[in-house]
Design a protein around this motif. Sequence first.
Motif, PDB file in Angstrom:
ATOM      1  N   TYR A  39       0.840  -1.202   0.000  1.00  0.00           N
ATOM      2  CA  TYR A  39       0.000   0.000   0.000  1.00  0.00           C
ATOM      3  C   TYR A  39       0.871   1.248   0.000  1.00  0.00           C
ATOM      4  O   TYR A  39       1.883   1.315   0.698  1.00  0.00           O
ATOM      5  N   THR A  40       0.482   2.254  -0.787  1.00  0.00           N
ATOM      6  CA  THR A  40       1.184   3.544  -0.828  1.00  0.00           C
ATOM      7  C   THR A  40       0.177   4.677  -0.667  1.00  0.00           C
ATOM      8  O   THR A  40      -0.910   4.624  -1.242  1.00  0.00           O
ATOM      9  N   ALA A  41       0.555   5.695   0.096  1.00  0.00           N
ATOM     10  CA  ALA A  41      -0.291   6.880   0.262  1.00  0.00           C
ATOM     11  C   ALA A  41       0.209   7.997  -0.649  1.00  0.00           C
ATOM     12  O   ALA A  41       1.413   8.208  -0.784  1.00  0.00           O
ATOM     13  N   SER A  42      -0.730   8.715  -1.266  1.00  0.00           N
ATOM     14  CA  SER A  42      -0.387   9.841  -2.134  1.00  0.00           C
ATOM     15  C   SER A  42      -0.919  11.131  -1.533  1.00  0.00           C
ATOM     16  O   SER A  42      -1.692  11.122  -0.569  1.00  0.00           O
ATOM     17  N   ALA A  43      -0.535  12.247  -2.129  1.00  0.00           N
ATOM     18  CA  ALA A  43      -1.166  13.527  -1.792  1.00  0.00           C
ATOM     19  C   ALA A  43      -2.640  13.462  -2.189  1.00  0.00           C
ATOM     20  O   ALA A  43      -3.040  12.658  -3.033  1.00  0.00           O
ATOM     21  N   VAL A  44      -3.447  14.305  -1.562  1.00  0.00           N
ATOM     22  CA  VAL A  44      -4.876  14.343  -1.874  1.00  0.00           C
ATOM     23  C   VAL A  44      -5.078  14.902  -3.277  1.00  0.00           C
ATOM     24  O   VAL A  44      -4.359  15.786  -3.725  1.00  0.00           O
ATOM     25  N   GLY A  45      -6.082  14.396  -3.971  1.00  0.00           N
ATOM     26  CA  GLY A  45      -6.374  14.829  -5.331  1.00  0.00           C
ATOM     27  C   GLY A  45      -6.268  13.663  -6.288  1.00  0.00           C
ATOM     28  O   GLY A  45      -5.302  12.896  -6.242  1.00  0.00           O
ATOM     29  N   GLU A  46      -7.260  13.532  -7.135  1.00  0.00           N
ATOM     30  CA  GLU A  46      -7.306  12.381  -8.038  1.00  0.00           C
ATOM     31  C   GLU A  46      -6.062  12.270  -8.901  1.00  0.00           C
ATOM     32  O   GLU A  46      -5.523  11.176  -9.100  1.00  0.00           O
ATOM     33  N   VAL A  47      -5.569  13.391  -9.412  1.00  0.00           N
ATOM     34  CA  VAL A  47      -4.393  13.341 -10.280  1.00  0.00           C
ATOM     35  C   VAL A  47      -3.185  12.803  -9.520  1.00  0.00           C
ATOM     36  O   VAL A  47      -2.354  12.066 -10.088  1.00  0.00           O
ATOM     37  N   ASN A  48      -3.070  13.107  -8.232  1.00  0.00           N
ATOM     38  CA  ASN A  48      -1.957  12.603  -7.424  1.00  0.00           C
ATOM     39  C   ASN A  48      -2.091  11.108  -7.159  1.00  0.00           C
ATOM     40  O   ASN A  48      -1.099  10.365  -7.181  1.00  0.00           O
ATOM     41  N   VAL A  49      -3.320  10.661  -6.896  1.00  0.00           N
ATOM     42  CA  VAL A  49      -3.558   9.231  -6.690  1.00  0.00           C
ATOM     43  C   VAL A  49      -3.221   8.460  -7.960  1.00  0.00           C
ATOM     44  O   VAL A  49      -2.544   7.422  -7.920  1.00  0.00           O
TER      45      VAL A  49
END
Length: 460
Positions: free
Chosen positions: A308-318
């Motif tokens: 599992y990896t966490a990204s910044a908020v925002g669909e483009v970041n995910v």
Amino acid sequence: MTLIKSISGIRGTIGGKPGDGLSPLDVVKYSSAYARWAKDTTKKSKPTIVVGRDARISGAMFESLVCASLSGMGCNVVNIGLATTPTTELAVVKEKADGGIILTASHNPAQWNALKLLNGNGEFLSAVEGAKILDFAEAEDFVFADVYDLGSISEKDYLQAHVDHVLKLELVDVDAISKANFTVAFDAVNSVGGIAIPALLKALGVKNIVPINEQPSGYFAHVPEPLPENLIDTCKLVREQNVDVCFVVDPDVDRLSIISEDGSMFNEEYTLVAVADYVLSKKPGNTVSNLSSTRALRDITEKHGGTYTASAVGEVNVVTEMKATKAVIGGEGNGGVIYPASHYGRDALVGIALFLTHLAKSGKTCTELRKTYPNYFISKNKIELTPEIDVDVILVKMKEKYRNEQVNDIDGVKIDFEQEWVHLRKSNTEPIIRIYAESINQQSSVALAERIINEIKRLI
């Protein structure tokens, strides 16, 4: 009046002076700047742009302004009319278009609207691309076409193409759903979900459908963000109607919340968790969600042997992180499911089809299925901002205060404690600070959120 200009699009309240709210002049300016960007990017004299919209009251006006502006800039327009955000994304690809504009303010109330901007892959623009369009708009650096070079405007309906696309997904089992003989309710909050969801359910073999707020009038029956506090009446109807599951979407149908058969919330954070559990059981691999999403996705991913990896908020970041880690499923804890086997965009229709397949194959009720997942509780809060508040200074001070904890600052400040976390960030879509806190029970999450809110207020 409010006008928010960001890399994710142009969002604002309707009316007011140009530059204060999202006025017709602002719509023309930013649509034209986008057309300039599309021409520069593609090197085409007549790029093709898809335009779709949700059912909000200002939508028809926006549709006319955007289509005319794009035509005036020499772009050919494919207007797909009332359509979900994921339908528009798919239409860009199927049309082999050069971009798209979605006219929706997503979960915002009826007085809001927005221009969401897509590239030729039907995905949201990068930060660099979005910044370029903002520069063109602010400088009014665009030139309209001569009369013989105006772009064409054609109209198409892409709903059936979207439904057919979902049915063809390998992990969607129409036969299992049909044999389960579910009674399925849905709350479309009087927007385009009222058109799209029944079409999908019928195609999936669901014979017993209970519509709630299905008329796409744009007069939202309740606050359109699909959160528990906005769905009290819907939950009551579910209890009274004796249904197996109820799906709730936002106005543009990219977020999916679920209500169980007893009228309790499945919890929007667990939409992605449940869908990921099913997908990973068939196609093991990695997952991604944003920093504000539940730890339960990490637990489920590791159970299936993935990372599992966490990204910044925002669909483009995910999406960027999903591509980098070759994730097989991902999304956001707000009910946004991104399934790369379909496309790189949040899609409630895909989420519905995968969840119903999972529910049918499990042989469980919704409440029984929910009990199989790790139980975390998130408290979602916000603080309204005024122009004089410097959010960046506040975040730096909070980061310093908790420097001895595990802190992630790729997007605001997330502080990880042993059994809980809190995430503070300035919203890209509203003049607020969001404060999300998760813990092992509701009381602890609320207490953590309240403590952080009080600390922030002392800094304001």
